[in-house]
Motif scaffolding. Structure first.
Motif, PDB file in Angstrom:
ATOM      1  N   GLU A   5       8.229  57.114   9.709  1.00 48.83           N
ATOM      2  CA  GLU A   5       8.980  57.925   8.772  1.00 48.83           C
ATOM      3  C   GLU A   5      10.218  57.172   8.321  1.00 48.83           C
ATOM      4  N   ILE A   6      10.657  57.525   7.127  1.00 47.91           N
ATOM      5  CA  ILE A   6      11.901  57.018   6.554  1.00 47.91           C
ATOM      6  C   ILE A   6      12.741  58.246   6.243  1.00 47.91           C
ATOM      7  N   THR A  14      16.291  54.659   6.003  1.00 47.91           N
ATOM      8  CA  THR A  14      15.959  53.936   7.235  1.00 47.91           C
ATOM      9  C   THR A  14      14.987  54.751   8.065  1.00 47.91           C
ATOM     10  N   GLY A  15      14.253  54.062   8.928  1.00 50.41           N
ATOM     11  CA  GLY A  15      13.290  54.747   9.778  1.00 50.41           C
ATOM     12  C   GLY A  15      12.599  53.787  10.706  1.00 50.41           C
ATOM     13  N   GLY A  28      14.138  49.534   6.897  1.00 51.06           N
ATOM     14  CA  GLY A  28      14.890  50.114   5.802  1.00 51.06           C
ATOM     15  C   GLY A  28      14.234  49.789   4.476  1.00 51.06           C
ATOM     16  N   LEU A  29      14.529  50.594   3.475  1.00 58.21           N
ATOM     17  CA  LEU A  29      14.048  50.342   2.119  1.00 58.21           C
ATOM     18  C   LEU A  29      15.249  49.959   1.256  1.00 58.21           C
ATOM     19  N   ARG A  30      15.095  48.872   0.505  1.00 59.53           N
ATOM     20  CA  ARG A  30      16.132  48.433  -0.422  1.00 59.53           C
ATOM     21  C   ARG A  30      15.563  48.484  -1.830  1.00 59.53           C
ATOM     22  N   LYS A  31      16.233  49.231  -2.708  1.00 57.34           N
ATOM     23  CA  LYS A  31      15.804  49.382  -4.101  1.00 57.34           C
ATOM     24  C   LYS A  31      15.804  48.017  -4.778  1.00 57.34           C
ATOM     25  N   GLU A  43      11.902  46.914  -1.520  1.00 56.68           N
ATOM     26  CA  GLU A  43      11.586  45.916  -0.511  1.00 56.68           C
ATOM     27  C   GLU A  43      11.659  46.628   0.831  1.00 56.68           C
ATOM     28  N   VAL A  44      10.765  46.275   1.748  1.00 55.61           N
ATOM     29  CA  VAL A  44      10.795  46.832   3.096  1.00 55.61           C
ATOM     30  C   VAL A  44      11.469  45.786   3.981  1.00 55.61           C
ATOM     31  N   LEU A  45      12.504  46.207   4.710  1.00 55.81           N
ATOM     32  CA  LEU A  45      13.277  45.308   5.568  1.00 55.81           C
ATOM     33  C   LEU A  45      13.164  45.758   7.020  1.00 55.81           C
ATOM     34  N   ALA A  46      13.289  44.808   7.939  1.00 53.82           N
ATOM     35  CA  ALA A  46      13.308  45.126   9.365  1.00 53.82           C
ATOM     36  C   ALA A  46      14.334  44.246  10.049  1.00 53.82           C
TER      37      ALA A  46
END
Length: 155
Positions: A5-6, A14-15, A28-31, A43-46
């Motif tokens: 989940e986010i 974040t999730g 996290g998701l960055r627009k 973009e999906v970040l970790a």
């Protein structure tokens, strides 16, 4: 199958994602800011082991063929993973997303078929399959490149 989940907390998405073999406790998701219509939405970040944010995927907007529902679809990938993890993210009331593991429509192990739709979520044509039919209009064998002896019993 839901795998994470986010949540939208203070305008930050974040999730986490967890499967039997993958544990991403902080993503996290960055627009993405782009004028290109083919650019991903996020973009999906970790967090890596040094506690730095690194990109591990991208998400594009997609729509359900049956309901028209808008969702995000893409892959999570990293050299540490044996193969990319296809995901779909569906919006929830708080502005976040439920993350679901997404099996490709066409089963690559068998080259497609078995009544499956041969288009992926982004409508790119898929290749592969079992090839052209060897059955003619009346059910006779055609194009097989040789004679078939119908007198040989199955055994």
């Amino acid at each position: 199958m839901n795998i994470g989940e986010i949540r939208n907390v203070n305008d930050r998405l974040t999730g986490s994602i967890a499967t039997r073999t993958i544990d991403l406790p902080r993503i996290g998701l960055r627009k993405v800011e782009s004028m290109n219509p083919k650019a991903p939405v996020y973009e999906v970040l970790a967090l890596n082991v040094a506690r730095r944010w690194v990109q591990i995927g991208a998400l594009w907007e997609a729509a359900s063929k049956k309901t028209g529902e808008i969702f995000l679809a893409g892959n999570i990938d990293d050299p540490s993973l044996p193969e990319p993890l296809p995901v779909a993210m569906f919006p929830v009331e708080d502005g976040g997303y439920t993350i679901a593991w997404r099996r490709e429509t066409v089963r690559g192990d068998f080259g497609g078929g078995f009544g499956a739709n041969t288009r992926s979520y982004d409508e790119r044509p898929q290749t592969g399959g079992f090839g052209d039919s060897t059955a003619g209009p009346a059910g006779e064998l055609v194009g097989a490149g040789g004679d078939v002896d119908d007198e040989v019993p199955f055994g």
